[in-house]
Design a protein around this motif. Structure first.
Motif, PDB file in Angstrom:
ATOM      1  N   ILE A  12     108.385 109.062  30.887  1.00 16.07           N
ATOM      2  CA  ILE A  12     108.072 110.408  31.377  1.00 16.07           C
ATOM      3  C   ILE A  12     108.071 111.374  30.193  1.00 16.07           C
ATOM      4  CG2 ILE A  12     108.814 112.259  32.913  1.00 16.07           C
ATOM      5  CD1 ILE A  12     110.228 110.140  34.609  1.00 16.07           C
ATOM      6  N   ASN A  13     106.973 112.087  30.039  1.00 10.16           N
ATOM      7  CA  ASN A  13     106.877 113.048  28.951  1.00 10.16           C
ATOM      8  C   ASN A  13     107.770 114.253  29.267  1.00 10.16           C
ATOM      9  OD1 ASN A  13     106.210 114.703  26.835  1.00 10.16           O
ATOM     10  ND2 ASN A  13     104.043 114.899  27.358  1.00 10.16           N
ATOM     11  N   THR A  14     108.983 114.201  28.762  1.00  5.82           N
ATOM     12  CA  THR A  14     109.973 115.226  29.106  1.00  5.82           C
ATOM     13  C   THR A  14     109.721 116.564  28.424  1.00  5.82           C
ATOM     14  OG1 THR A  14     111.434 114.361  27.366  1.00  5.82           O
ATOM     15  CG2 THR A  14     111.775 113.540  29.598  1.00  5.82           C
ATOM     16  N   GLU A  15     108.667 116.652  27.623  1.00 10.89           N
ATOM     17  CA  GLU A  15     108.299 117.957  27.048  1.00 10.89           C
ATOM     18  C   GLU A  15     107.370 118.729  27.976  1.00 10.89           C
ATOM     19  OE1 GLU A  15     106.920 117.437  23.047  1.00 10.89           O
ATOM     20  OE2 GLU A  15     108.966 117.175  22.290  1.00 10.89           O
ATOM     21  N   ASN A  16     106.905 118.089  29.040  1.00  5.57           N
ATOM     22  CA  ASN A  16     106.137 118.795  30.068  1.00  5.57           C
ATOM     23  C   ASN A  16     107.118 119.646  30.885  1.00  5.57           C
ATOM     24  OD1 ASN A  16     105.060 119.362  32.727  1.00  5.57           O
ATOM     25  ND2 ASN A  16     103.433 117.885  32.297  1.00  5.57           N
ATOM     26  N   PRO A  17     106.901 120.946  31.000  1.00  6.65           N
ATOM     27  CA  PRO A  17     107.859 121.821  31.709  1.00  6.65           C
ATOM     28  C   PRO A  17     108.178 121.345  33.116  1.00  6.65           C
ATOM     29  CG  PRO A  17     106.246 123.136  30.537  1.00  6.65           C
ATOM     30  CD  PRO A  17     105.784 121.713  30.411  1.00  6.65           C
ATOM     31  N   LEU A  18     107.191 120.876  33.856  1.00  5.68           N
ATOM     32  CA  LEU A  18     107.431 120.402  35.209  1.00  5.68           C
ATOM     33  C   LEU A  18     108.362 119.196  35.218  1.00  5.68           C
ATOM     34  CD1 LEU A  18     106.741 120.444  38.281  1.00  5.68           C
ATOM     35  CD2 LEU A  18     104.819 118.925  37.735  1.00  5.68           C
ATOM     36  N   LEU A  19     108.178 118.301  34.240  1.00 11.10           N
ATOM     37  CA  LEU A  19     108.939 117.060  34.201  1.00 11.10           C
ATOM     38  C   LEU A  19     110.282 117.210  33.496  1.00 11.10           C
ATOM     39  CD1 LEU A  19     105.984 114.621  33.479  1.00 11.10           C
ATOM     40  CD2 LEU A  19     107.122 115.049  35.664  1.00 11.10           C
ATOM     41  N   GLN A  20     110.575 118.398  33.029  1.00 10.61           N
ATOM     42  CA  GLN A  20     111.904 118.647  32.476  1.00 10.61           C
ATOM     43  C   GLN A  20     112.952 118.771  33.575  1.00 10.61           C
ATOM     44  OE1 GLN A  20     111.451 122.110  29.991  1.00 10.61           O
ATOM     45  NE2 GLN A  20     110.501 120.965  28.316  1.00 10.61           N
ATOM     46  N   ASP A  21     112.482 118.965  34.798  1.00 12.76           N
ATOM     47  CA  ASP A  21     113.390 119.039  35.948  1.00 12.76           C
ATOM     48  C   ASP A  21     113.793 117.614  36.338  1.00 12.76           C
ATOM     49  OD1 ASP A  21     114.549 119.268  38.569  1.00 12.76           O
ATOM     50  OD2 ASP A  21     113.538 121.207  38.794  1.00 12.76           O
ATOM     51  N   GLN A  22     115.078 117.350  36.231  1.00 15.52           N
ATOM     52  CA  GLN A  22     115.619 116.028  36.520  1.00 15.52           C
ATOM     53  C   GLN A  22     115.296 115.577  37.939  1.00 15.52           C
ATOM     54  OE1 GLN A  22     120.079 115.000  37.215  1.00 15.52           O
ATOM     55  NE2 GLN A  22     119.780 115.086  34.994  1.00 15.52           N
ATOM     56  N   ARG A  23     115.219 116.516  38.882  1.00 17.18           N
ATOM     57  CA  ARG A  23     114.934 116.170  40.271  1.00 17.18           C
ATOM     58  C   ARG A  23     113.514 115.636  40.433  1.00 17.18           C
ATOM     59  NH1 ARG A  23     116.872 121.975  42.335  1.00 17.18           N
ATOM     60  NH2 ARG A  23     115.544 122.411  40.517  1.00 17.18           N
ATOM     61  N   VAL A  24     112.593 116.187  39.683  1.00 14.93           N
ATOM     62  CA  VAL A  24     111.207 115.710  39.756  1.00 14.93           C
ATOM     63  C   VAL A  24     111.121 114.290  39.199  1.00 14.93           C
ATOM     64  CG1 VAL A  24     108.830 116.106  38.989  1.00 14.93           C
ATOM     65  CG2 VAL A  24     110.302 118.050  39.585  1.00 14.93           C
ATOM     66  N   ARG A  25     111.788 114.037  38.097  1.00 15.07           N
ATOM     67  CA  ARG A  25     111.780 112.691  37.513  1.00 15.07           C
ATOM     68  C   ARG A  25     112.389 111.678  38.474  1.00 15.07           C
ATOM     69  NH1 ARG A  25     113.846 115.589  32.858  1.00 15.07           N
ATOM     70  NH2 ARG A  25     115.835 114.442  32.930  1.00 15.07           N
ATOM     71  N   LYS A  26     113.474 112.051  39.122  1.00 17.31           N
ATOM     72  CA  LYS A  26     114.103 111.138  40.084  1.00 17.31           C
ATOM     73  C   LYS A  26     113.202 110.914  41.303  1.00 17.31           C
ATOM     74  CE  LYS A  26     118.999 111.821  39.025  1.00 17.31           C
ATOM     75  NZ  LYS A  26     120.320 112.230  39.557  1.00 17.31           N
TER      76      LYS A  26
ATOM     77  N   LEU B  16     113.866 115.725  47.069  1.00 16.96           N
ATOM     78  CA  LEU B  16     114.109 116.151  45.688  1.00 16.96           C
ATOM     79  C   LEU B  16     113.009 117.105  45.209  1.00 16.96           C
ATOM     80  CD1 LEU B  16     115.312 112.773  44.117  1.00 16.96           C
ATOM     81  CD2 LEU B  16     116.669 114.865  44.325  1.00 16.96           C
ATOM     82  N   LEU B  17     111.763 116.819  45.605  1.00 14.34           N
ATOM     83  CA  LEU B  17     110.670 117.713  45.213  1.00 14.34           C
ATOM     84  C   LEU B  17     110.826 119.087  45.858  1.00 14.34           C
ATOM     85  CD1 LEU B  17     107.538 115.349  45.312  1.00 14.34           C
ATOM     86  CD2 LEU B  17     108.763 116.187  43.301  1.00 14.34           C
ATOM     87  N   ARG B  18     111.260 119.104  47.129  1.00 10.04           N
ATOM     88  CA  ARG B  18     111.485 120.397  47.803  1.00 10.04           C
ATOM     89  C   ARG B  18     112.596 121.166  47.105  1.00 10.04           C
ATOM     90  NH1 ARG B  18     110.595 117.289  52.580  1.00 10.04           N
ATOM     91  NH2 ARG B  18     112.866 117.016  52.797  1.00 10.04           N
ATOM     92  N   GLU B  19     113.664 120.463  46.735  1.00  7.70           N
ATOM     93  CA  GLU B  19     114.764 121.122  46.018  1.00  7.70           C
ATOM     94  C   GLU B  19     114.273 121.723  44.707  1.00  7.70           C
ATOM     95  OE1 GLU B  19     118.247 118.846  45.273  1.00  7.70           O
ATOM     96  OE2 GLU B  19     118.395 118.098  47.325  1.00  7.70           O
ATOM     97  N   ALA B  20     113.297 121.055  44.086  1.00 10.10           N
ATOM     98  CA  ALA B  20     112.759 121.550  42.814  1.00 10.10           C
ATOM     99  C   ALA B  20     111.730 122.658  43.014  1.00 10.10           C
ATOM    100  CB  ALA B  20     112.137 120.386  42.044  1.00 10.10           C
TER     101      ALA B  20
ATOM    102  N   ASN C   8     124.273 104.190  33.056  1.00  5.81           N
ATOM    103  CA  ASN C   8     124.503 105.214  34.084  1.00  5.81           C
ATOM    104  C   ASN C   8     123.915 106.559  33.667  1.00  5.81           C
ATOM    105  OD1 ASN C   8     125.843 103.463  35.800  1.00  5.81           O
ATOM    106  ND2 ASN C   8     127.873 103.947  34.980  1.00  5.81           N
ATOM    107  N   LEU C   9     124.036 106.881  32.376  1.00  5.33           N
ATOM    108  CA  LEU C   9     123.466 108.123  31.867  1.00  5.33           C
ATOM    109  C   LEU C   9     121.942 108.124  32.030  1.00  5.33           C
ATOM    110  CD1 LEU C   9     123.624 110.811  30.282  1.00  5.33           C
ATOM    111  CD2 LEU C   9     123.560 109.458  28.173  1.00  5.33           C
ATOM    112  N   LEU C  10     121.310 106.995  31.722  1.00  7.67           N
ATOM    113  CA  LEU C  10     119.854 106.895  31.870  1.00  7.67           C
ATOM    114  C   LEU C  10     119.437 107.008  33.331  1.00  7.67           C
ATOM    115  CD1 LEU C  10     118.984 104.029  29.342  1.00  7.67           C
ATOM    116  CD2 LEU C  10     118.625 106.488  29.059  1.00  7.67           C
ATOM    117  N   SER C  11     120.228 106.446  34.233  1.00 13.69           N
ATOM    118  CA  SER C  11     119.910 106.545  35.659  1.00 13.69           C
ATOM    119  C   SER C  11     120.031 107.975  36.159  1.00 13.69           C
ATOM    120  CB  SER C  11     120.836 105.621  36.462  1.00 13.69           C
ATOM    121  OG  SER C  11     120.606 104.266  36.137  1.00 13.69           O
TER     122      SER C  11
END
Length: 541
Positions: free
Chosen positions: A300-314, A365-369, A494-497
């Motif tokens: 996941i390209n974590t430099e994308n502002p949308l994908l910086q949200d951990q909830r979206v990645r999960k 998770l998407l709604r929370e984000a 666990n940190l990666l998860s």
């Protein structure tokens, strides 16, 4: 296990393995060597300056040797060019004794005047770690894998004690150091050849017209088509049993199987899973399998502002139906990934609560984000199949369908190579990729992909940097206590998860199909092994 323009050295006899396949050439190869088919691209023959590439690994394993290799049985570093080694009490000084009478290749450009010695080892690694070395900036000046594991800072000096002994001094104890020297990247070059090229102002040829100590040497190369290697008659482990190997790098997908059935390919690496029943049913073919230390994943390209949200990645993670991937892509030959580390790893930690299929949780998770409407993401998809992903295109289409179920429109971008500039500019949000480990040490599956050094080196496609992750990695590297190391690697998983910079998908099986007349292959969960013991046994009529 049986389960069912100077890169071209000489134009003489050059041929294309695509289109018309001359019967005479085919017969000659069949009698004196074999054709190894695997798709991929070759821009260099030196893995030191390249990203991970399975065809480059297979070719370079025939041209070059390394100080150590990973034993396919014990999965531990074992002697190769180095016959033995000692480590001092501090754990920071390694002294290697070299094998005697190891000859370099003789080529049209180069005739060695001496055997391999400690100066060649010093040159090979000084080029990587020393910016002042005259070859450091030749052909890019980048050493992606070494930079991703912080090798230049790990090794403070390399010294030739005498012609037969070389000493590495490290900045701190490193339990992964021997494994690093056994990877496919840590090849040994000829300093004498480098000096000759420098004298003629041809330094750039060191990586395109290679000279090594391996069982075969480069004879011909046709980009995107073929590589021909001829036997190195003075190989230190004994002359190869076959006089040539031809790598056909022109075919993809079902094309390789067709060539195998027509006997235009003698070996097919990483056949597509759907082809396995055809291979198994053919009495003239042998299928080998090897449990692989690998993982397919989405970075996941974590430099994308949308994908910086951990909830979206999960949410992306919980939307993927891995069982569908296993059934449709791996044909049940792979297993669902619960971690970046495979179950065969001694540090494997399985907490399936992090990695599971749950559309309702993903939508929540998407709604929370704050995402209520449909969004669009892009995902880069490679063309070539690999042991960790036997059909990337099919995998991508399944993931595309999964994401649509949670209101995400996924645009697929398919190409040979990932344009890192596109990734850096946030034009690509996700990367479908994977990793084959070079050793059994967990560090080789974690640090090159996800450390801050990996991001800096351009090796970590997730563009992720986490200081806690790096701190735990370094602690695990330095401690000699197995229980402590295991505990640290569990914390890392666990940190990666929790952070989810990458989404583990599956662990694949390494397959190889070949004509049953060929014998002597060594399959390993890690590196490709040299082909000097391969022999063709003709059936008696």
């Amino acid at each position: 296990m049986k389960i069912i323009a100077r890169i071209l050295i000489t134009a003489t006899g050059l041929f294309s393995l695509v289109g018309c396949y001359d019967a005479g050439i085919k017969q000659t190869i069949h009698e004196t060597g074999f054709v190894y088919c695997e798709s991929g691209n070759l821009d260099t023959f030196n893995p030191q300056i390249s990203d991970e590439n399975s065809i480059l690994e297979a070719v370079s394993a025939q041209i070059y040797d390394r100080l150590l290799i990973i034993d396919p049985v014990t999965q531990k570093p074992s002697p190769n060019l180095a016959s033995e080694w000692q480590v001092d009490k501090t754990g920071t000084v390694y002294t290697f004794t070299l094998q005697p009478n190891v000859a370099f290749h003789t080529t049209d450009l180069f005739t060695p005047t001496r055997f391999l010695n400690a100066n060649d080892v010093v040159f090979s690694f000084e080029r990587i770690i020393n910016p002042d070395n005259s070859y450091h900036n030749v052909n890019s000046g980048h050493y992606p894998w070494f930079d991703s594991i912080n090798f230049p800072q790990t090794v403070t000096s390399i010294e030739a004690i005498n012609p037969h002994q070389v000493q590495f001094t490290l900045s701190s104890p490193d339990n992964t150091f021997l494994s690093s020297l056994a990877t496919s990247y840590a090849v040994i070059l000829s300093k004498e050849y480098a000096q000759q090229l420098a004298a003629s102002d041809d330094k750039n040829l060191i990586d395109s017209l290679p000279v090594g100590t391996g069982p075969f040497k480069l004879s011909q190369f046709q980009k995107s088509e073929m590589v021909r290697l001829k036997r190195h008659d003075n190989y230190w482990q004994g002359k190869a049993k076959m006089s040539q190997v031809v790598f056909d790098i022109s075919s993809r997908g079902t094309g390789s199987l067709a060539k195998l059935l027509r006997q235009e390919c003698d070996v097919v690496a990483n056949p597509i899973s759907s082809q396995l029943p055809i291979i198994i049913e053919n009495d003239e073919l042998t299928l080998y399998s090897q449990t692989a230390t690998n993982v397919a994943f989405i970075a996941i390209n974590t430099e994308n502002p949308l994908l910086q949200d951990q909830r979206v990645r999960k949410a992306l993670n919980f939307a993927i139906d891995r069982s569908s991937l296993i059934n449709s892509v791996y044909y049940n030959s792979g297993i669902e990934a619960k971690s970046i580390l495979p179950p065969a790893s001694w540090a494997y930690g399985n907490d399936s609560s992090f990695i599971r299929y749950n559309l309702n949780y993903a939508k929540g998770l998407l709604r929370e984000a704050g995402i209520e409407d449909e969004i669009e993401l892009t995902m880069w998809v490679p063309l070539d199949n690999n042991s960790y992903n036997p059909s990337p295109k099919k995998s991508a289409e399944i993931i595309q369908s999964n994401f649509s179920d949670i209101g995400i429109k996924l645009k697929l971008i398919t190409s040979d190579l990932l344009n890192r500039n596109e990734l850096a500019e946030n034009n690509i949000d996700l990367v479908l990729t994977g990793w084959n480990a070079n050793s059994s040490d967990p560090d080789t599956m974690l640090r090159p992909l996800l450390s801050c050094d990996a991001k800096q080196a351009g090796f970590g496609v997730a563009n992720w940097c986490n200081e806690e992750f790096d701190f735990l990695l370094d602690l695990a590297k330095e401690t000699n206590q197995p229980r402590y190391r295991i505990n640290l690697y569990r914390q890392i998983q666990n940190l990666l998860s929790e952070e989810m910079p990458i989404i583990p998908l599956a662990h694949g099986v390494k397959y190889q199909a070949n004509q049953s007349s060929l014998h002597g292959f060594t399959l390993s969960p890690f590196n490709t092994y040299p082909f000097h013991n391969i022999i063709r046994i003709k059936e008696e009529i």
